[in-house]
Scaffold this active site. Structure first.
Site, PDB file in Angstrom:
ATOM      1  CB  THR A 287     -25.253 107.239  19.098  1.00  0.00           C
ATOM      2  OG1 THR A 287     -24.597 106.877  20.328  1.00  0.00           O
ATOM      3  CG2 THR A 287     -23.905 107.728  18.147  1.00  0.00           C
ATOM      4  N   GLY A 288     -25.984 109.717  17.243  1.00  0.00           N
ATOM      5  CA  GLY A 288     -26.414 109.892  15.822  1.00  0.00           C
ATOM      6  C   GLY A 288     -26.894 111.685  16.042  1.00  0.00           C
TER       7      GLY A 288
ATOM      8  CB  THR B 167     -32.060 111.974  15.365  1.00  0.00           C
ATOM      9  OG1 THR B 167     -31.830 111.872  13.843  1.00  0.00           O
ATOM     10  CG2 THR B 167     -33.297 112.599  15.580  1.00  0.00           C
TER      11      THR B 167
ATOM     12  N   GLY C  60     -32.024 107.344  17.917  1.00  0.00           N
ATOM     13  CA  GLY C  60     -32.327 107.456  16.647  1.00  0.00           C
ATOM     14  C   GLY C  60     -32.290 106.320  15.925  1.00  0.00           C
TER      15      GLY C  60
ATOM     16  CE  LYS D 143     -30.307 102.550  17.636  1.00  0.00           C
ATOM     17  NZ  LYS D 143     -29.915 103.769  17.180  1.00  0.00           N
TER      18      LYS D 143
ATOM     19  N   GLY E 222     -25.733 102.996  11.723  1.00  0.00           N
ATOM     20  CA  GLY E 222     -24.918 103.954  10.712  1.00  0.00           C
ATOM     21  C   GLY E 222     -23.825 104.756  11.291  1.00  0.00           C
TER      22      GLY E 222
ATOM     23  CD  GLU F 270     -27.058 103.351  18.348  1.00  0.00           C
ATOM     24  OE1 GLU F 270     -26.955 104.667  18.438  1.00  0.00           O
ATOM     25  OE2 GLU F 270     -27.182 102.585  17.646  1.00  0.00           O
TER      26      GLU F 270
HETATM   27  O1  LIG Z   1     -24.813 104.339  15.094  1.00  0.00           O
HETATM   28  C1  LIG Z   1     -25.548 105.232  15.190  1.00  0.00           C
HETATM   29  C2  LIG Z   1     -27.162 105.192  15.334  1.00  0.00           C
HETATM   30  O2  LIG Z   1     -27.460 103.763  15.473  1.00  0.00           O
HETATM   31  C3  LIG Z   1     -27.837 106.177  14.825  1.00  0.00           C
HETATM   32  O3  LIG Z   1     -28.960 106.297  15.722  1.00  0.00           O
HETATM   33  C4  LIG Z   1     -28.353 106.041  13.563  1.00  0.00           C
HETATM   34  O4  LIG Z   1     -27.222 105.779  12.674  1.00  0.00           O
HETATM   35  C5  LIG Z   1     -29.109 107.335  12.991  1.00  0.00           C
HETATM   36  O5  LIG Z   1     -28.348 108.376  12.882  1.00  0.00           O
HETATM   37  P1  LIG Z   1     -28.945 109.730  12.435  1.00  0.00           P
HETATM   38  O6  LIG Z   1     -29.978 110.466  13.332  1.00  0.00           O
HETATM   39  O7  LIG Z   1     -27.731 110.596  12.526  1.00  0.00           O
HETATM   40  O8  LIG Z   1     -29.800 109.558  11.213  1.00  0.00           O
END
Ligand SMILES: O=C[C@H](O)[C@H](O)[C@H](O)COP(=O)(O)O
Length: 232
Positions: free
Chosen positions: A28-29, A31, A84, A96, A98, A105
């Site tokens: 998720t996210g 990336t 990500g 993780k 965010g 996850e």
């Molecule tokens: O809950 C979200 C996840 O752990 C994401 O993998 C993490 O927040 C990174 O997200 P991003 O790729 O948007 O920075």
């Protein structure tokens, strides 16, 4: 490369690890979204994968782009998870959550034979904790649980604000209907002690420290994508 291009570079490198017929945990996210977009292109060309999403958000994107999805109960053993991270340290310890998806996850990554993290170099740190640590908690007993987390932090010498994550119209709710506390510790010298202490608090559902879970991290920078491997 701008920030999005770095994410795409990491996602592209991760796609090389995905083999035809794999059972794949999908993170998720922003990336992980780039990874889904690239994966969908391969699926459209006839590549076969069975995906298990780590959030409703990722599930929606996969459905929209035609990536075949299954539940973790359909496929309780996965070959690989690509996800990500908010922070990555030298030992491939991660923060993780965010995006609020930490519980699913972690369950999906734990059900996978391998986990590969994709990130840009801004996520690399010497010591975890610059990014506020997400702690998913049950709504029942919020104040008591928060106080227990504060006592644990103080025992471990961790200072910094612990705030409940807000959403537009009230508290943020995870896909599982839980709240999130974001703990701005700054640095977490003993992440393992914190992780062990957090799981021992009954109201804590899960926390965003992913220790000894990632097998590799693909880190994108202006000079390309490099792979860091977990020490065995
Ligand atoms: O809950 C979200 C996840 O752990 C994401 O993998 C993490 O927040 C990174 O997200 P991003 O790729 O948007 O920075």
């Amino acid at each position: 490369m701008d920030a999005r291009e770095l994410k795409i570079a990491a996602a592209k490198a991760a796609l090389e690890h995905v083999e035809d017929g794999m059972r794949l945990g999908i993170g998720t996210g922003s990336t992980a979204d780039e990874f889904v977009r690239l994966l969908a292109e391969k699926v459209a060309e006839g590549f076969k994968v069975q995906g298990v999403p780590t959030s409703e958000r990722t599930a929606r994107l996969c459905v929209e782009l035609g990536v075949p999805l299954y539940s973790l109960d359909d496929l309780p053993e996965l070959d690989l998870t690509i996800d990500g991270a908010d922070e990555v340290d030298n030992a491939l310890g991660l923060i993780k959550g965010g995006g609020g998806a930490l519980l699913r996850e972690k369950i999906v990554a734990s059900a996978s034979a391998r986990m590969i993290v994709i990130a840009d170099e801004t996520k690399l740190v010497d010591t975890l904790g610059r990014f506020p640590l997400p702690i998913e908690i049950a709504p029942f007993g919020l104040t008591a649980t928060r106080m227990a987390v504060e006592r644990l932090a103080s025992r471990l010498g961790l200072t910094g604000e612990i705030v409940q994550r807000p959403d537009k119209d009230g508290p943020y709710l995870t896909d599982g209907g839980h709240f999130i506390l974001d703990a701005s510790f700054g640095r977490i010298p003993d992440a393992e002690a914190l992780a062990n202490g957090l799981v021992a608090i009954p109201g804590v559902v899960e926390h965003g420290l992913f220790l000894n879970m990632a097998d590799a991290a693909i880190i994108a920078s202006q000079s390309g994508a490099r792979t860091l491997l977990a020490k065995t």
